[in-house]
Design a protein around this motif. Structure first.
Motif, mmCIF file in Angstrom:
data_model
loop_
_atom_site.group_PDB
_atom_site.id
_atom_site.type_symbol
_atom_site.label_atom_id
_atom_site.label_comp_id
_atom_site.label_asym_id
_atom_site.label_seq_id
_atom_site.Cartn_x
_atom_site.Cartn_y
_atom_site.Cartn_z
ATOM 1 N N GLY A 245 0.830 -1.210 0.000
ATOM 2 C CA GLY A 245 0.000 0.000 0.000
ATOM 3 C C GLY A 245 0.857 1.249 0.000
ATOM 4 N N PHE A 248 2.210 1.928 -3.554
ATOM 5 C CA PHE A 248 1.215 2.526 -4.450
ATOM 6 C C PHE A 248 0.825 3.928 -3.996
ATOM 7 C CE2 PHE A 248 0.783 -1.764 -5.997
ATOM 8 C CZ PHE A 248 0.482 -1.585 -7.347
ATOM 9 N N LEU A 249 0.940 4.186 -2.689
ATOM 10 C CA LEU A 249 0.671 5.547 -2.240
ATOM 11 C C LEU A 249 1.726 6.501 -2.801
ATOM 12 C CD1 LEU A 249 -1.202 7.236 -0.423
ATOM 13 C CD2 LEU A 249 0.392 6.826 1.463
ATOM 14 N N ARG A 252 0.857 7.105 -6.338
ATOM 15 C CA ARG A 252 -0.287 8.034 -6.418
ATOM 16 C C ARG A 252 0.206 9.492 -6.322
ATOM 17 N NH1 ARG A 252 -3.054 10.742 -2.509
ATOM 18 N NH2 ARG A 252 -5.256 11.273 -2.948
ATOM 19 N N TYR A 283 -4.058 3.872 -8.555
ATOM 20 C CA TYR A 283 -3.042 3.847 -7.507
ATOM 21 C C TYR A 283 -3.649 4.161 -6.146
ATOM 22 C CZ TYR A 283 0.493 3.722 -11.205
ATOM 23 O OH TYR A 283 1.260 3.364 -12.279
ATOM 24 N N ALA A 287 -3.580 1.576 -3.083
ATOM 25 C CA ALA A 287 -2.890 2.022 -1.871
ATOM 26 C C ALA A 287 -3.812 1.925 -0.665
ATOM 27 C CB ALA A 287 -2.388 3.436 -2.064
#
Length: 355
Positions: A245, A248-249, A252, A283, A287
């Motif tokens: 997560g 992907f954060l 993002r 994303y 996330a």
């Protein structure tokens, strides 16, 4: 006295030599070879010479070797002569009687027939006799004389024995319960009563059967220690999800920067910015899910580990020490997942705990 004994021995030796003449002059038998007969004649002559020198044991051995070749009345008579002089009166009496039976009607054994009768009568008077009777407690015991068990016929009659010591014993099973030594001289007559005063050994009590094995009560069974593996697995999975997560954060955040550059910092974006916006939404979703699952996994793993530790402490045999530690520490650590807690992240979850 010695001269009379020497004269008697001399007469016996002369008689033995005369009785051996039939052997030395006898025609060969079909069952023996000439060499065997010649050797037998030589052994007989040696036996006569040894007997004349009062070496009866060696003379007896020679005469017995001759008997293995030809068992004539003359040879049997000389064997009995040696045995009688060695004190083996019972065996000598038997060989005299066999020699008398073999010489009966044989014209070549007239000397044996003429001399064997007085020898038999003399030994029958000289041989001592032993009577063995069962006494108290010996009804079922095995009675032995010089190591040989006696039968019913021998127990009911007098037993001729050689002069000298003899051992009378009794056995019950494999135990010897009586042992007595009896010494007899020539012409003696003795009676031995075997009495057993030892109480019979009690039979061994039957071995009691072992009680069947039963499972120990539940209270006495040692409690199995709770495993920490499930808690560690769940905690590891939560951490891994949180890491995904977080990755992907970060992606993002990069996408948001790209959108700001394309849209010029306002809400109106050209159509070419749509793929970047879609990628940003993807994303964001991944996330949020990864971080949410990570937080939930970490919380659940911690809860499992705390539970297993608490169960292990409860199973400790030293319960007093464990209770003291719990009271000193202010209780068991606790953790809880709090939705919408202050400072919650994107998934709206937080972990509150007291240690």
């Amino acid at each position: 006295m010695e001269q009379g004994g020497l004269r008697k021995s001399g007469r016996q030796i002369i008689a033995s030599a005369a009785l051996g003449a039939a052997l030395l002059t006898a025609p060969p038998a079909g069952a023996q070879t000439k060499e065997e007969l010649a050797e037998a004649r030589a052994l007989f002559q040696e036996g006569v010479a040894l007997s004349a020198a009062n070496n009866c044991p060696a003379a007896l051995a020679r005469f017995q070797a001759v008997a293995n070749v030809r068992r004539t009345p003359q040879v049997l008579f000389n064997i009995a002569e040696c045995e009688a002089r060695l004190g083996k009166l019972v065996s000598a009496l038997g060989n005299y009687r066999i020699a008398a039976a073999a010489a009966d009607g044989d014209p070549k054994a007239r000397e044996v027939t003429a001399n064997v009768g007085p020898r038999i009568e003399d030994l029958e008077q000289r041989i001592p006799r032993l009577a063995i009777r069962r006494g108290q407690g010996a009804l079922t015991a095995t009675i032995l004389l010089d190591g040989s068990a006696l039968g019913a016929a021998e127990m009911s009659a007098d037993i001729p024995v050689d002069p000298g010591p003899h051992v009378v014993s009794a056995r019950i099973g494999d135990r010897e319960v009586v042992r007595e030594t009896v010494t007899l001289e020539e012409r003696d007559e003795k009676t031995v009563e075997v009495a057993i005063t030892e109480p019979p050994r009690p039979d061994a009590p039957p071995r009691a059967a072992a009680p069947p094995r039963t499972a120990p009560p539940e209270a006495t069974r040692p409690a199995a220690r709770p495993s920490k593996v499930p808690g560690l697995v769940v905690l590891g999975a939560g951490l891994a999800s949180g890491v995904v997560g977080g990755v992907f954060l970060g992606l993002r955040a990069g996408t948001l920067s790209d959108l700001d550059a394309l849209c010029g910092g306002d809400r109106s974006c050209p159509p070419s910015a749509r793929p970047t916006a879609d990628r940003g939404r993807l994303y964001t979703g991944v996330a949020e899910v990864g971080i949410g699952l990570g937080v939930a996994g970490v919380a659940a793993g911690i809860a499992l580990l705390v539970t297993s530790s608490r169960d292990a402490a409860a199973a400790e045999p030293r319960a007093g020490a464990a209770a003291a530690r719990r009271s000193a520490g202010g209780g068991v650590p606790r953790a809880a997942v709090v939705p919408h807690a202050p400072g919650a992240d994107l998934a709206g979850l937080g972990v509150a705990g007291r240690f």
